[in-house]
Design a protein around this motif. Structure first.
Motif, mmCIF file in Angstrom:
data_model
loop_
_atom_site.group_PDB
_atom_site.id
_atom_site.type_symbol
_atom_site.label_atom_id
_atom_site.label_comp_id
_atom_site.label_asym_id
_atom_site.label_seq_id
_atom_site.Cartn_x
_atom_site.Cartn_y
_atom_site.Cartn_z
ATOM 1 N N ILE A 60 1.299 11.965 0.250
ATOM 2 C CA ILE A 60 0.421 12.246 -0.878
ATOM 3 C C ILE A 60 1.004 11.647 -2.140
ATOM 4 C CG2 ILE A 60 -0.670 14.057 -2.259
ATOM 5 C CD1 ILE A 60 -0.455 15.867 0.211
ATOM 6 N N ALA A 61 0.196 10.881 -2.848
ATOM 7 C CA ALA A 61 0.575 10.335 -4.154
ATOM 8 C C ALA A 61 0.078 11.285 -5.225
ATOM 9 C CB ALA A 61 -0.050 8.955 -4.353
ATOM 10 N N TYR A 62 0.954 11.688 -6.112
ATOM 11 C CA TYR A 62 0.611 12.532 -7.251
ATOM 12 C C TYR A 62 0.725 11.678 -8.502
ATOM 13 C CZ TYR A 62 1.232 16.420 -4.029
ATOM 14 O OH TYR A 62 1.115 17.272 -2.963
ATOM 15 N N VAL A 63 -0.383 11.506 -9.226
ATOM 16 C CA VAL A 63 -0.392 10.678 -10.427
ATOM 17 C C VAL A 63 -1.079 11.461 -11.538
ATOM 18 C CG1 VAL A 63 -1.067 8.475 -11.463
ATOM 19 C CG2 VAL A 63 -0.539 8.578 -9.016
ATOM 20 N N MET B 206 -8.008 4.249 -4.842
ATOM 21 C CA MET B 206 -7.120 3.197 -4.359
ATOM 22 C C MET B 206 -6.625 2.334 -5.525
ATOM 23 S SD MET B 206 -9.232 2.425 -0.855
ATOM 24 C CE MET B 206 -8.417 0.940 -0.382
ATOM 25 N N TRP B 207 -7.474 2.105 -6.518
ATOM 26 C CA TRP B 207 -7.065 1.351 -7.700
ATOM 27 C C TRP B 207 -5.966 2.109 -8.452
ATOM 28 C CZ3 TRP B 207 -7.005 2.298 -12.945
ATOM 29 C CH2 TRP B 207 -6.748 1.203 -13.767
ATOM 30 N N ILE B 208 -6.135 3.428 -8.613
ATOM 31 C CA ILE B 208 -5.118 4.235 -9.295
ATOM 32 C C ILE B 208 -3.790 4.174 -8.548
ATOM 33 C CG2 ILE B 208 -4.463 6.599 -9.920
ATOM 34 C CD1 ILE B 208 -7.514 7.090 -10.481
ATOM 35 N N GLY C 252 -7.371 7.186 3.269
ATOM 36 C CA GLY C 252 -6.986 6.534 4.529
ATOM 37 C C GLY C 252 -5.498 6.241 4.479
ATOM 38 N N THR C 253 -5.140 4.980 4.504
ATOM 39 C CA THR C 253 -3.760 4.567 4.240
ATOM 40 C C THR C 253 -3.824 3.391 3.287
ATOM 41 O OG1 THR C 253 -2.993 5.284 6.417
ATOM 42 C CG2 THR C 253 -1.607 3.713 5.237
ATOM 43 N N GLN D 195 0.261 5.420 1.152
ATOM 44 C CA GLN D 195 -0.202 6.764 0.801
ATOM 45 C C GLN D 195 -1.471 7.082 1.586
ATOM 46 O OE1 GLN D 195 1.767 8.489 -1.494
ATOM 47 N NE2 GLN D 195 3.027 6.651 -1.518
ATOM 48 N N ASN D 196 -1.681 8.358 1.883
ATOM 49 C CA ASN D 196 -2.886 8.797 2.580
ATOM 50 C C ASN D 196 -3.856 9.554 1.674
ATOM 51 O OD1 ASN D 196 -0.468 9.529 4.904
ATOM 52 N ND2 ASN D 196 -1.970 7.951 5.326
ATOM 53 N N THR D 197 -3.316 10.164 0.626
ATOM 54 C CA THR D 197 -4.116 10.983 -0.271
ATOM 55 C C THR D 197 -3.651 10.750 -1.698
ATOM 56 O OG1 THR D 197 -4.319 12.676 1.440
ATOM 57 C CG2 THR D 197 -4.796 13.368 -0.810
ATOM 58 N N LEU D 198 -4.592 10.741 -2.623
ATOM 59 C CA LEU D 198 -4.266 10.711 -4.049
ATOM 60 C C LEU D 198 -4.628 12.056 -4.649
ATOM 61 C CD1 LEU D 198 -3.580 9.405 -6.829
ATOM 62 C CD2 LEU D 198 -5.994 8.719 -6.928
ATOM 63 N N VAL D 199 -3.712 12.616 -5.415
ATOM 64 C CA VAL D 199 -3.979 13.810 -6.201
ATOM 65 C C VAL D 199 -3.735 13.443 -7.659
ATOM 66 C CG1 VAL D 199 -3.295 16.182 -6.717
ATOM 67 C CG2 VAL D 199 -3.342 15.386 -4.351
ATOM 68 N N THR D 200 -4.759 13.622 -8.487
ATOM 69 C CA THR D 200 -4.612 13.408 -9.924
ATOM 70 C C THR D 200 -4.760 14.751 -10.616
ATOM 71 O OG1 THR D 200 -6.965 12.907 -10.156
ATOM 72 C CG2 THR D 200 -5.471 11.038 -9.892
#
Length: 141
Positions: A35-38, A69-71, A106-107, A111-116
């Protein structure tokens, strides 16, 4: 998009500027997914700023997944290439407030998931979180 739950972690944090505001990027491995946290670390900048930037930089026909995906691409670009990096912290505590958005991508960029959402990294100084000069202020609006 789903509403994100609160999260805490410890590990590497990449802090980068994008069109003026400063954002933090951390990742965690949770239940077999990365998980990507941004989120913004500049005081007074709402996390939805990321999505308005994505709206301006992506095509009109792009979906929320494309924008997510852009983020992730911007955060990953900063981490890997060093573009617009303010500081890289190798092992720091971070916290994401509940109420942001979570998107399955997806991938993408490992990363599989983005959390903002609203991200806090207590080790950052006021100088590190202050907005940075940009050649493209229209994308931050």
């Amino acid at each position: 998009m789903a509403t994100a739950e609160a999260a805490k972690g410890q590990g590497r944090v990449c802090v980068f500027s994008m069109f003026g505001p400063v954002f933090g990027y951390a990742s965690a491995f949770v239940d077999g997914r990365t998980i990507a946290y941004v989120g913004p670390v500049t005081p007074g900048v709402h996390w939805r700023k990321l999505w308005s930037m994505a709206d301006r930089c992506c095509r009109d026909r792009d979906s929320d997944v494309d924008k997510a995906m852009w983020i992730v691409s911007q955060a990953n670009r900063s981490f890997i290439c060093g573009s617009d990096v303010v500081v890289k912290l190798p092992n720091e505590d971070w916290e994401m407030e509940a109420g942001g958005w979570q998107v399955d991508i997806g991938t993408w960029c490992g990363q599989n998931t983005l959390v903002t959402g609203a991200l806090t990294v207590s080790a950052l100084t006021a100088e590190q979180t202050a907005p940075k000069p940009t050649f493209y202020p229209q994308y931050a609006a």
